[in-house]
Design a protein around this motif. Structure first.
Motif, PDB file in Angstrom:
ATOM      1  N   ASP A  67       0.803  -1.217   0.000  1.00 42.69           N
ATOM      2  CA  ASP A  67       0.000   0.000   0.000  1.00 42.69           C
ATOM      3  C   ASP A  67       0.838   1.271   0.000  1.00 42.69           C
ATOM      4  O   ASP A  67       0.306   2.353  -0.232  1.00 42.69           O
ATOM      5  CB  ASP A  67      -0.959  -0.002   1.196  1.00 42.69           C
ATOM      6  CG  ASP A  67      -2.131  -0.944   0.984  1.00 42.69           C
ATOM      7  OD1 ASP A  67      -2.626  -1.012  -0.156  1.00 42.69           O
ATOM      8  OD2 ASP A  67      -2.541  -1.628   1.937  1.00 42.69           O
ATOM      9  N   THR A 146      -0.180   1.013 -10.386  1.00 42.55           N
ATOM     10  CA  THR A 146      -1.466   1.278  -9.743  1.00 42.55           C
ATOM     11  C   THR A 146      -1.338   1.071  -8.239  1.00 42.55           C
ATOM     12  O   THR A 146      -0.384   0.454  -7.759  1.00 42.55           O
ATOM     13  CB  THR A 146      -2.567   0.364 -10.328  1.00 42.55           C
ATOM     14  OG1 THR A 146      -3.835   0.733  -9.796  1.00 42.55           O
ATOM     15  CG2 THR A 146      -2.291  -1.103 -10.007  1.00 42.55           C
ATOM     16  N   GLN A 147      -2.277   1.623  -7.492  1.00 40.11           N
ATOM     17  CA  GLN A 147      -2.327   1.485  -6.038  1.00 40.11           C
ATOM     18  C   GLN A 147      -3.758   1.222  -5.604  1.00 40.11           C
ATOM     19  O   GLN A 147      -4.713   1.589  -6.296  1.00 40.11           O
ATOM     20  CB  GLN A 147      -1.838   2.758  -5.338  1.00 40.11           C
ATOM     21  CG  GLN A 147      -0.349   3.009  -5.418  1.00 40.11           C
ATOM     22  CD  GLN A 147       0.025   4.286  -4.672  1.00 40.11           C
ATOM     23  OE1 GLN A 147      -0.507   5.364  -4.930  1.00 40.11           O
ATOM     24  NE2 GLN A 147       0.942   4.172  -3.739  1.00 40.11           N
ATOM     25  N   ARG A 148      -3.884   0.604  -4.422  1.00 39.89           N
ATOM     26  CA  ARG A 148      -5.226   0.466  -3.850  1.00 39.89           C
ATOM     27  C   ARG A 148      -5.711   1.818  -3.331  1.00 39.89           C
ATOM     28  O   ARG A 148      -4.946   2.583  -2.744  1.00 39.89           O
ATOM     29  CB  ARG A 148      -5.218  -0.514  -2.682  1.00 39.89           C
ATOM     30  CG  ARG A 148      -5.075  -1.953  -3.067  1.00 39.89           C
ATOM     31  CD  ARG A 148      -5.634  -2.886  -2.001  1.00 39.89           C
ATOM     32  NE  ARG A 148      -5.123  -2.656  -0.664  1.00 39.89           N
ATOM     33  CZ  ARG A 148      -5.583  -3.265   0.434  1.00 39.89           C
ATOM     34  NH1 ARG A 148      -6.587  -4.125   0.329  1.00 39.89           N
ATOM     35  NH2 ARG A 148      -5.051  -3.036   1.616  1.00 39.89           N
ATOM     36  N   ASN A 149      -6.980   2.106  -3.539  1.00 42.35           N
ATOM     37  CA  ASN A 149      -7.616   3.214  -2.847  1.00 42.35           C
ATOM     38  C   ASN A 149      -7.885   2.743  -1.420  1.00 42.35           C
ATOM     39  O   ASN A 149      -8.617   1.773  -1.208  1.00 42.35           O
ATOM     40  CB  ASN A 149      -8.921   3.600  -3.552  1.00 42.35           C
ATOM     41  CG  ASN A 149      -9.602   4.786  -2.898  1.00 42.35           C
ATOM     42  OD1 ASN A 149      -9.848   4.801  -1.700  1.00 42.35           O
ATOM     43  ND2 ASN A 149      -9.921   5.778  -3.707  1.00 42.35           N
ATOM     44  N   SER A 151      -9.589   3.862   0.916  1.00 45.59           N
ATOM     45  CA  SER A 151     -10.954   4.020   1.426  1.00 45.59           C
ATOM     46  C   SER A 151     -11.877   2.910   0.914  1.00 45.59           C
ATOM     47  O   SER A 151     -12.665   2.341   1.667  1.00 45.59           O
ATOM     48  CB  SER A 151     -11.518   5.391   1.013  1.00 45.59           C
ATOM     49  OG  SER A 151     -10.768   6.436   1.583  1.00 45.59           O
ATOM     50  N   THR A 152     -11.743   2.590  -0.377  1.00 45.17           N
ATOM     51  CA  THR A 152     -12.615   1.582  -0.970  1.00 45.17           C
ATOM     52  C   THR A 152     -11.937   0.210  -1.056  1.00 45.17           C
ATOM     53  O   THR A 152     -12.618  -0.794  -1.286  1.00 45.17           O
ATOM     54  CB  THR A 152     -13.022   2.007  -2.390  1.00 45.17           C
ATOM     55  OG1 THR A 152     -11.846   2.040  -3.225  1.00 45.17           O
ATOM     56  CG2 THR A 152     -13.672   3.391  -2.375  1.00 45.17           C
ATOM     57  N   GLN A 154     -10.253  -0.784  -3.418  1.00 50.66           N
ATOM     58  CA  GLN A 154     -10.231  -1.163  -4.824  1.00 50.66           C
ATOM     59  C   GLN A 154      -9.032  -0.491  -5.500  1.00 50.66           C
ATOM     60  O   GLN A 154      -8.606   0.591  -5.099  1.00 50.66           O
ATOM     61  CB  GLN A 154     -11.534  -0.726  -5.522  1.00 50.66           C
ATOM     62  CG  GLN A 154     -12.796  -1.333  -4.910  1.00 50.66           C
ATOM     63  CD  GLN A 154     -12.807  -2.844  -4.991  1.00 50.66           C
ATOM     64  OE1 GLN A 154     -12.572  -3.411  -6.056  1.00 50.66           O
ATOM     65  NE2 GLN A 154     -13.098  -3.497  -3.874  1.00 50.66           N
ATOM     66  N   TYR A 155      -8.515  -1.147  -6.538  1.00 48.00           N
ATOM     67  CA  TYR A 155      -7.361  -0.569  -7.222  1.00 48.00           C
ATOM     68  C   TYR A 155      -7.781   0.622  -8.085  1.00 48.00           C
ATOM     69  O   TYR A 155      -8.801   0.598  -8.769  1.00 48.00           O
ATOM     70  CB  TYR A 155      -6.652  -1.619  -8.070  1.00 48.00           C
ATOM     71  CG  TYR A 155      -5.663  -2.418  -7.262  1.00 48.00           C
ATOM     72  CD1 TYR A 155      -4.384  -1.935  -7.022  1.00 48.00           C
ATOM     73  CD2 TYR A 155      -6.034  -3.637  -6.700  1.00 48.00           C
ATOM     74  CE1 TYR A 155      -3.481  -2.650  -6.254  1.00 48.00           C
ATOM     75  CE2 TYR A 155      -5.135  -4.370  -5.927  1.00 48.00           C
ATOM     76  CZ  TYR A 155      -3.860  -3.861  -5.713  1.00 48.00           C
ATOM     77  OH  TYR A 155      -2.978  -4.567  -4.942  1.00 48.00           O
ATOM     78  N   GLU A 156      -6.964   1.675  -8.011  1.00 55.33           N
ATOM     79  CA  GLU A 156      -7.218   2.885  -8.780  1.00 55.33           C
ATOM     80  C   GLU A 156      -6.827   2.674 -10.242  1.00 55.33           C
ATOM     81  O   GLU A 156      -6.134   1.710 -10.576  1.00 55.33           O
ATOM     82  CB  GLU A 156      -6.420   4.044  -8.170  1.00 55.33           C
ATOM     83  CG  GLU A 156      -6.840   4.359  -6.738  1.00 55.33           C
ATOM     84  CD  GLU A 156      -5.922   5.370  -6.070  1.00 55.33           C
ATOM     85  OE1 GLU A 156      -4.797   5.571  -6.572  1.00 55.33           O
ATOM     86  OE2 GLU A 156      -6.336   5.950  -5.058  1.00 55.33           O
ATOM     87  N   GLY A 296      -3.292   5.535   6.500  1.00 51.87           N
ATOM     88  CA  GLY A 296      -2.812   5.962   5.196  1.00 51.87           C
ATOM     89  C   GLY A 296      -1.346   5.673   4.980  1.00 51.87           C
ATOM     90  O   GLY A 296      -0.631   5.195   5.866  1.00 51.87           O
TER      91      GLY A 296
END
Length: 330
Positions: A67, A146-149, A151-152, A154-156, A296
């Motif tokens: 993350d 890409t990275q995980r969001n 909050s959700t 899910q991958y951005e 975060g």
């Protein structure tokens, strides 16, 4: 490409010094592969404008997400003998991403590089079908990140890893040859005369390097008084967000240097460097995120050098103008 883990690791160690020349002019690692097989993708690891990614399908299957840095996503685009509008992106399966280094005794100006093991999907793959060829065809390697969001979870959306996305890695190409191969079994033996150990992909994924804060402590270039003969630093870090797990030289291990560190409490660590060669340019502080979903990921601005002292190799203290500097997180 038919291989095993022991072979690719030995090949990577032996040939890393010439693997990533200017525009990938040489490819000692085979870049010719059948669908269904495994190949390796070399990437540079010295540009702080580029954020690496170490996540993969394997780490995700272990619910282990990078993350802080995210993950790489690789595509083959082509075939290149077709007009650009007719070319297609074929998504690859990323199995493993790590760093490799030359032996410190090697006569090489090479630092380190990232190396990804990726599978070329079969044409019948229901999720990401691979290319179908009846003769050797060249494809350009494209790299996204890409990275995980958080909050959700899910991958951005994927973003290009290189500033000029059209250049690929830059201009790194893979030749897909007719036939169907088999993926690397990701199993091998590692050891010496005193014994050996079986490792599999399940075990290899845990060897992904931790995120590292890079601190420059001296000027680039040849050894000399532009780098300290000894130094003492105090680094403040966000202790609620990260756990410091180690400190080491970054990229170019010195022959005679000594590096030690200790957590002194209050969100600070003290680092001591002794380097009679005056050769160390950068050091790395490795850390883990404590709770990325709640707290975060961390930024460079959340670290700071609270005090520093530099010494010539003679033992005399002096001011090293412009250093230490926090370069970024790798």
């Amino acid at each position: 490409m038919h291989s095993n883990c022991g072979r690719w690791m030995a090949l990577a160690r032996a040939l890393v010094g010439t693997m990533f020349g200017a525009a990938c002019a040489t490819h000692p690692i085979s870049m010719k592969v059948q669908v269904g097989s495994t190949t390796m993708i070399p990437l540079p690891d010295y540009d702080f404008a580029l954020s690496p990614g170490f996540g993969s399908e394997v780490t995700q299957s272990h619910q282990d997400f990078d993350d802080q840095r995210g993950e790489f996503v690789f595509y083959l685009r082509g075939p290149l003998d077709l007009p650009e509008p007719n070319q297609v992106n074929y998504r690859l399966k990323t199995r493993y991403v790590t760093r490799i280094y030359p032996d410190p005794a090697a006569n090489s100006v090479f630092n380190s590089q990232l190396l990804a093991l990726v599978d070329i999907p079969l044409t019948t793959d229901p999720t990401y079908p691979g290319p179908s060829v009846t003769s050797d065809k060249q494809f350009k390697v494209l790299v996204y990140r890409t990275q995980r969001n958080l909050s959700t979870l899910q991958y951005e959306p994927e973003t290009p890893y290189f500033a000029d996305f059209g250049l690929g890695t830059p201009d790194l190409r893979v030749t897909v040859t007719p036939g169907v191969g088999e993926p690397n079994p990701y199993e091998g033996w590692q050891g010496a005369l005193s014994g050996s150990t079986l490792y599999t992909m399940d075990g290899m994924y845990s060897h992904v390097p931790a995120p590292q804060l890079i601190i420059r402590v001296g000027s680039p270039g040849a050894p000399g008084p532009g780098k300290p003969g000894a130094a003492s630093l105090e680094l403040s870090y966000p202790q609620t967000k990260v756990l410091v797990v180690g400190v080491s030289e970054w990229q170019k291990p010195g022959r005679y240097s000594v590096l030690r560190w200790r957590d002194i409490g209050g969100g600070k660590i003290r680092i001591w460097l002794v380097d009679p060669d005056e050769s160390v340019e950068e050091i790395a502080v490795a850390f883990r995120l404590q709770d990325p979903v709640t707290l975060g990921r961390v930024t460079v601005g959340e670290f700071s050098i609270s005090q520093s002292k530099f010494y010539h190799k003679s033992g005399l203290s002096y001011t090293l103008t412009g250093y230490p500097t926090l370069l970024g997180i790798r």
